[in-house]
Design an enzyme around this catalytic site. Structure first.
Site, PDB file in Angstrom:
ATOM      1  N   HIS A 243       0.809  -1.219   0.000  1.00 44.84           N
ATOM      2  CA  HIS A 243       0.000   0.000   0.000  1.00 44.84           C
ATOM      3  C   HIS A 243       0.853   1.286   0.000  1.00 44.84           C
ATOM      4  CE1 HIS A 243      -3.462  -2.523   1.129  1.00 44.84           C
ATOM      5  NE2 HIS A 243      -2.740  -3.026   2.103  1.00 44.84           N
TER       6      HIS A 243
HETATM    7  O1  RIB Z   1      -5.086  -0.138   4.812  1.00 38.08           O
HETATM    8  C1  RIB Z   1      -3.697  -0.130   4.579  1.00 38.08           C
HETATM    9  C2  RIB Z   1      -3.041   0.966   5.356  1.00 38.08           C
HETATM   10  O2  RIB Z   1      -3.263   0.751   6.765  1.00 38.08           O
HETATM   11  C3  RIB Z   1      -1.517   0.998   5.188  1.00 38.08           C
HETATM   12  O3  RIB Z   1      -1.056   2.307   5.336  1.00 38.08           O
HETATM   13  C4  RIB Z   1      -1.040   0.157   6.338  1.00 38.08           C
HETATM   14  O4  RIB Z   1       0.288   0.479   6.736  1.00 38.08           O
HETATM   15  C5  RIB Z   1      -2.007   0.557   7.407  1.00 38.08           C
HETATM   16  O5  RIB Z   1      -1.554   1.790   7.969  1.00 38.08           O
END
Ligand code: RIB
Ligand code: CA
Length: 313
Positions: A243
């Site tokens: 992500h």
């Molecule tokens: O949903 C994914 C996000 O939530 C990413 O930033 C992960 O590190 C958590 O913070």
């Protein structure tokens, strides 16, 4: 090319770690003015520990790292040890940090930095819940017009949610903060699950990280080995979505991504859909566009960039 001045706001988290490492490896494009930590994946004492571990892993001990808000604006903290492990950085066996946190609160660093730099020259890069950013905007409304851009990981539309059926974790943890940020008027680029779920660390891609052979490459591969088990089991995918590095990759090569400039509003009332990013992708309302909402990327180009940059450390 003048490097872009940024503040990374983060809740490390293995994917935050990769995002930070790629940024640290890219001084020609990115000038990290500071890293601000927030409670999210794990509590603040661990996110501020993990940010220091990552910077020391990269040999970048001069980076200023600040502790910020330890809970959301108006809700109990929800954490994600089930995904990231009890430390938030499970996987590699990395030493405890020896560098200290910078003096002062992260929120004040964000405010002071935006006021001390010319308007439109500092980009905020939130990788976790938006509590620090929203608190800064509440404490110093004048900074909204000084922000060059907010490039954040959060939300989802076609992909729905990952912590509830309708909400992505970063937004869900602090929906009130997200509402403040999305209504701030600052230019926003969103990396939602719609695009990050196309950035899957397949075995071949993780093997490429490991093949770098450096402590950084091996640590990233071990982070991914740990981090991916949850998403592979949940989605049946052949790799975990990376992500947060989508934010860093966008700063280096925005052409890797595509999306639409649309209206995005945050659900802050209904517990059923709390934290949902209500993205008007099809333009069915007359609500003014306020965010560039990404939904596709060149995944091979993305991983080639990550691997090339991680190999520099
Ligand atoms: O949903 C994914 C996000 O939530 C990413 O930033 C992960 O590190 C958590 O913070
Ligand atoms: Ca994160």
């Amino acid at each position: 090319m003048t490097p872009r001045k940024i503040i990374i706001d983060t809740d490390p988290g293995q994917d935050d770690a990769v995002a930070i490492l790629v940024a640290l490896a890219s001084p020609e494009e990115i000038d990290i003015l500071g890293i601000t930590c927030v409670a999210g994946n794990v509590p603040l004492d661990l996110t501020s520990r993990n940010a220091r571990i990552v910077c020391e892993l990269a040999g970048k001990r001069a980076v200023k790292i600040f502790a910020g808000c330890d809970r959301p604006l108006g809700r109990d903290l929800v954490t994600a040890e089930h995904v990231h492990g009890k430390t938030g950085l499970d996987g590699p066996d990395l030493p405890e940090p020896t560098m200290s946190l910078a003096e002062g609160h992260a929120v004040d660093f964000i405010i002071d930095t935006l006021r001390e730099n010319a308007p439109g020259t500092v980009t905020l890069c939130p990788l976790g819940p938006l509590t620090n950013i929203a608190t800064a905007l509440q404490k110093a409304p004048d900074i909204a017009d000084r922000i060059a851009k907010i490039v954040l990981m959060g939300g989802g539309y076609f992909e729905g949610g990952n912590i509830t059926p309708t909400a992505e974790f970063n937004i869900y943890v602090d929906p009130q903060a997200a509402d403040i940020v999305f209504k701030s008027g600052a230019p926003i680029v969103v990396m939602p699950l719609d695009v990050t779920h196309k950035a899957l660390v397949t075995k071949a891609r993780n093997d490429a990280f490991r093949a770098i052979g450096s402590p950084v490459g091996i640590a990233v591969a071990e982070m991914t080995d740990f981090f991916e088990r949850f998403d592979k089991e949940k989605y049946g995918s052949d790799g975990a979505p990376l992500h947060d590095p989508c934010v860093t990759a966008y700063l280096i090569n925005p052409d890797l991504f595509s999306g639409r400039h649309i209206n995005v509003e945050i659900e802050t009332q209904s517990e059923l859909t709390m934290g949902m990013t209500v993205a008007d992708w099809w333009g069915v309302t007359d609500r003014a566009p306020n965010a560039t909402f990404m939904n596709d990327l060149d995944a091979d180009g993305f991983f080639a960039l990550l691997t090339e940059r991680l190999a520099r450390l």
